[in-house]
Design a protein around this motif. Sequence first.
Motif, mmCIF file in Angstrom:
data_model
loop_
_atom_site.group_PDB
_atom_site.id
_atom_site.type_symbol
_atom_site.label_atom_id
_atom_site.label_comp_id
_atom_site.label_asym_id
_atom_site.label_seq_id
_atom_site.Cartn_x
_atom_site.Cartn_y
_atom_site.Cartn_z
ATOM 1 N N LEU A 151 0.828 -1.207 0.000
ATOM 2 C CA LEU A 151 0.000 0.000 0.000
ATOM 3 C C LEU A 151 0.864 1.259 0.000
ATOM 4 C CD1 LEU A 151 -2.660 1.543 0.251
ATOM 5 C CD2 LEU A 151 -2.602 1.111 2.729
ATOM 6 N N ALA A 152 1.896 1.284 0.863
ATOM 7 C CA ALA A 152 2.716 2.486 0.993
ATOM 8 C C ALA A 152 3.473 2.793 -0.292
ATOM 9 C CB ALA A 152 3.695 2.320 2.157
ATOM 10 N N LEU A 153 4.026 1.769 -0.940
ATOM 11 C CA LEU A 153 4.806 2.014 -2.154
ATOM 12 C C LEU A 153 3.913 2.241 -3.366
ATOM 13 C CD1 LEU A 153 7.689 -0.426 -1.369
ATOM 14 C CD2 LEU A 153 7.908 2.039 -1.701
ATOM 15 N N THR A 154 2.689 1.704 -3.337
ATOM 16 C CA THR A 154 1.726 2.056 -4.381
ATOM 17 C C THR A 154 1.335 3.523 -4.252
ATOM 18 O OG1 THR A 154 0.874 -0.206 -4.471
ATOM 19 C CG2 THR A 154 -0.533 1.524 -5.370
ATOM 20 N N LEU A 155 1.142 3.971 -3.003
ATOM 21 C CA LEU A 155 0.892 5.399 -2.767
ATOM 22 C C LEU A 155 2.061 6.226 -3.294
ATOM 23 C CD1 LEU A 155 -0.669 7.754 -1.415
ATOM 24 C CD2 LEU A 155 0.651 7.259 0.675
ATOM 25 N N TRP A 156 3.282 5.796 -2.993
ATOM 26 C CA TRP A 156 4.461 6.515 -3.509
ATOM 27 C C TRP A 156 4.415 6.597 -5.031
ATOM 28 C CZ3 TRP A 156 8.246 9.748 -2.578
ATOM 29 C CH2 TRP A 156 9.290 9.849 -3.512
ATOM 30 N N GLY A 157 3.989 5.537 -5.682
ATOM 31 C CA GLY A 157 3.966 5.500 -7.140
ATOM 32 C C GLY A 157 3.027 6.517 -7.777
ATOM 33 N N THR A 158 2.146 7.128 -6.968
ATOM 34 C CA THR A 158 1.219 8.135 -7.504
ATOM 35 C C THR A 158 1.808 9.539 -7.495
ATOM 36 O OG1 THR A 158 0.174 8.666 -5.360
ATOM 37 C CG2 THR A 158 -0.720 6.789 -6.584
ATOM 38 N N PHE A 159 3.054 9.703 -6.989
ATOM 39 C CA PHE A 159 3.525 11.066 -6.703
ATOM 40 C C PHE A 159 3.616 11.937 -7.946
ATOM 41 C CE2 PHE A 159 7.426 9.050 -7.910
ATOM 42 C CZ PHE A 159 8.393 10.014 -8.152
ATOM 43 N N PHE A 160 3.990 11.365 -9.091
ATOM 44 C CA PHE A 160 4.085 12.171 -10.306
ATOM 45 C C PHE A 160 2.702 12.618 -10.776
ATOM 46 C CE2 PHE A 160 8.538 11.905 -11.402
ATOM 47 C CZ PHE A 160 8.686 12.963 -12.284
ATOM 48 N N GLY A 161 1.772 11.666 -10.853
ATOM 49 C CA GLY A 161 0.440 11.990 -11.344
ATOM 50 C C GLY A 161 -0.268 13.009 -10.471
ATOM 51 N N VAL A 162 -0.179 12.835 -9.151
ATOM 52 C CA VAL A 162 -0.837 13.767 -8.236
ATOM 53 C C VAL A 162 -0.212 15.154 -8.334
ATOM 54 C CG1 VAL A 162 -1.269 14.290 -5.802
ATOM 55 C CG2 VAL A 162 -1.593 11.957 -6.652
ATOM 56 N N ALA A 163 1.126 15.211 -8.373
ATOM 57 C CA ALA A 163 1.795 16.512 -8.428
ATOM 58 C C ALA A 163 1.442 17.266 -9.699
ATOM 59 C CB ALA A 163 3.313 16.319 -8.326
ATOM 60 N N PHE A 164 1.418 16.567 -10.841
ATOM 61 C CA PHE A 164 1.084 17.239 -12.088
ATOM 62 C C PHE A 164 -0.364 17.732 -12.081
ATOM 63 C CE2 PHE A 164 5.076 15.920 -13.672
ATOM 64 C CZ PHE A 164 5.318 16.613 -14.859
ATOM 65 N N ALA A 165 -1.269 16.936 -11.485
ATOM 66 C CA ALA A 165 -2.670 17.364 -11.406
ATOM 67 C C ALA A 165 -2.811 18.612 -10.547
ATOM 68 C CB ALA A 165 -3.524 16.229 -10.845
ATOM 69 N N VAL A 166 -2.115 18.641 -9.403
ATOM 70 C CA VAL A 166 -2.177 19.805 -8.514
ATOM 71 C C VAL A 166 -1.590 21.038 -9.197
ATOM 72 C CG1 VAL A 166 -1.269 20.776 -6.363
ATOM 73 C CG2 VAL A 166 -2.181 18.442 -6.399
ATOM 74 N N LEU A 167 -0.478 20.850 -9.893
ATOM 75 C CA LEU A 167 0.155 21.984 -10.575
ATOM 76 C C LEU A 167 -0.716 22.514 -11.711
ATOM 77 C CD1 LEU A 167 3.825 20.696 -10.625
ATOM 78 C CD2 LEU A 167 3.055 22.815 -9.560
ATOM 79 N N ALA A 168 -1.347 21.601 -12.447
ATOM 80 C CA ALA A 168 -2.218 22.049 -13.534
ATOM 81 C C ALA A 168 -3.432 22.792 -12.975
ATOM 82 C CB ALA A 168 -2.679 20.851 -14.362
ATOM 83 N N PHE A 169 -3.934 22.330 -11.817
ATOM 84 C CA PHE A 169 -5.135 22.918 -11.227
ATOM 85 C C PHE A 169 -4.827 24.239 -10.508
ATOM 86 C CE2 PHE A 169 -8.143 23.388 -7.678
ATOM 87 C CZ PHE A 169 -9.340 23.415 -8.381
ATOM 88 N N GLY A 170 -3.707 24.252 -9.734
ATOM 89 C CA GLY A 170 -3.412 25.431 -8.926
ATOM 90 C C GLY A 170 -2.158 26.184 -9.310
ATOM 91 N N GLY A 171 -1.137 25.463 -9.785
ATOM 92 C CA GLY A 171 0.136 26.105 -10.092
ATOM 93 C C GLY A 171 0.072 27.017 -11.297
ATOM 94 N N TYR A 172 -0.574 26.548 -12.342
ATOM 95 C CA TYR A 172 -0.669 27.370 -13.562
ATOM 96 C C TYR A 172 -1.447 28.656 -13.312
ATOM 97 C CZ TYR A 172 -1.265 28.626 -18.471
ATOM 98 O OH TYR A 172 -1.256 29.301 -19.664
ATOM 99 N N PRO A 173 -2.639 28.585 -12.685
ATOM 100 C CA PRO A 173 -3.348 29.843 -12.389
ATOM 101 C C PRO A 173 -2.530 30.786 -11.501
ATOM 102 C CG PRO A 173 -4.833 27.989 -12.153
ATOM 103 C CD PRO A 173 -3.456 27.422 -12.334
ATOM 104 N N LEU A 174 -1.762 30.219 -10.545
ATOM 105 C CA LEU A 174 -0.908 31.052 -9.696
ATOM 106 C C LEU A 174 0.107 31.818 -10.540
ATOM 107 C CD1 LEU A 174 0.058 31.789 -6.772
ATOM 108 C CD2 LEU A 174 1.607 29.835 -6.941
ATOM 109 N N ALA A 175 0.743 31.110 -11.498
ATOM 110 C CA ALA A 175 1.738 31.759 -12.355
ATOM 111 C C ALA A 175 1.100 32.808 -13.262
ATOM 112 C CB ALA A 175 2.459 30.705 -13.193
ATOM 113 N N VAL A 176 -0.111 32.534 -13.756
ATOM 114 C CA VAL A 176 -0.802 33.480 -14.632
ATOM 115 C C VAL A 176 -1.191 34.744 -13.874
ATOM 116 C CG1 VAL A 176 -2.934 33.861 -15.950
ATOM 117 C CG2 VAL A 176 -1.632 31.737 -16.257
ATOM 118 N N ASN A 177 -1.690 34.574 -12.645
ATOM 119 C CA ASN A 177 -2.240 35.708 -11.897
ATOM 120 C C ASN A 177 -1.180 36.500 -11.126
ATOM 121 O OD1 ASN A 177 -5.014 35.288 -12.595
ATOM 122 N ND2 ASN A 177 -5.073 33.565 -11.173
ATOM 123 N N LEU A 178 -0.165 35.798 -10.600
ATOM 124 C CA LEU A 178 0.839 36.484 -9.770
ATOM 125 C C LEU A 178 2.231 36.496 -10.387
ATOM 126 C CD1 LEU A 178 -0.191 35.209 -6.207
ATOM 127 C CD2 LEU A 178 -0.846 37.339 -7.352
#
Length: 384
Positions: free
Chosen positions: A132-159
């Motif tokens: 379970l723990a290493l499967t969770l680790w295996g999601t780190f790229f997908g989760v990070a890219f989703a968060v960045l696309a959702f919040g990181g890009y708007p942050l860069a555009v606005n600020l």
Amino acid sequence: MVERTSWPLILTLWGAGLGAAAQYGKVSVIFDLLPQAYPDAGPALGWVVSLVGFVGILFGVVAGLVVARIRYRRALLSALWVGAAVSLFQASLPPLPWMLISRVIEGASHLAIVVAAPTLIAQLCAPKDRGLALTLWGTFFGVAFAVLAFGGYPLAVNLGLPALFAGHALYMAVFAILLGARLRALPEEGVQPELSLSQILRDHVKIYRSPFIAAPAAGWLFYTFSFVSVLTLLPPFLDPALRAMVMTAMPLTSIVVSMTLGVALLRIMPAVRVIELGFAFSALCMIWLWAVPAAPWACIALAGGLGLVQGASFAAVPQLNDNAATQAQANGAMAQMGNLGNTLGTPVIAMAIAGLGYSALPLLVAVVLAVGGLAHLLLGYARR
């Protein structure tokens, strides 16, 4: 051996992994904004994205050896602090040559994190929780890219771009402080070999000749080659009305399947068997995409199959390697092969599409996935 898993600590290590993935993703998601900061750079801007990957290709195995030598806690905390300092420097939007140099340093920081963190997770988990723990680790790229696309890009555009880089610096520093307070060093494993060019070359040979150490990396090469190229090159062939939905659903499906069905399968069969199942099912999905071009449900089923490969590949590392040093070597080899797959997959498949049209995409990727499964079968035979 740990009898009880500290899940808050495991989640904190996973959080550090999200920061490492963001070292890639923070530039990828704002790539179309970079010409505002570097209007005269032209094609050289591509290096701002790819240099981190080239560092991984060249030094993935070396990172495994270095991390084992300087110890996992020290390597992880040093890499987090270096990552924070580099992002803070990047927030000043330095001249392009200095930005490129910073990306090389960031590549080294990224490598140390993705080698040290999963090695620590495997050692700090009770055996029943490792899957379970290493499967969770295996999601780190997908989760990070989703968060960045959702919040990181708007942050860069606005600020502005500096806000994104400064936010990442703060994130890395927070996790360095949290882990510095909570993370204890693993027990010593005896004297580590001297780091020299001849020793590094010998260790490359040793790692890639071992059907135990090299197996997760062998499959990871074919997984990254396929997953990144499909996500990059498939969208133009999808129905425009469904394109956004399918491309959002694919990475999410991959994560959900790895965390549910993948974890359940890991409780009843070895990780390598789960990887082989994932490759076989994914190859069949590519045949489906060849027979029914750009079928949305085939795309989502493909993501589910690749999700099995994703999580089980990290779980296979401690199942095949019973000490932290060989696990670090295996994680270093995975980093090396993953970066190689990420780098080669899209251009190779793009050239095939340019010459043969859409059918080259599903057929070639189906072959690549089948070879990934075959590689695991052959390495399993060698282990027996």
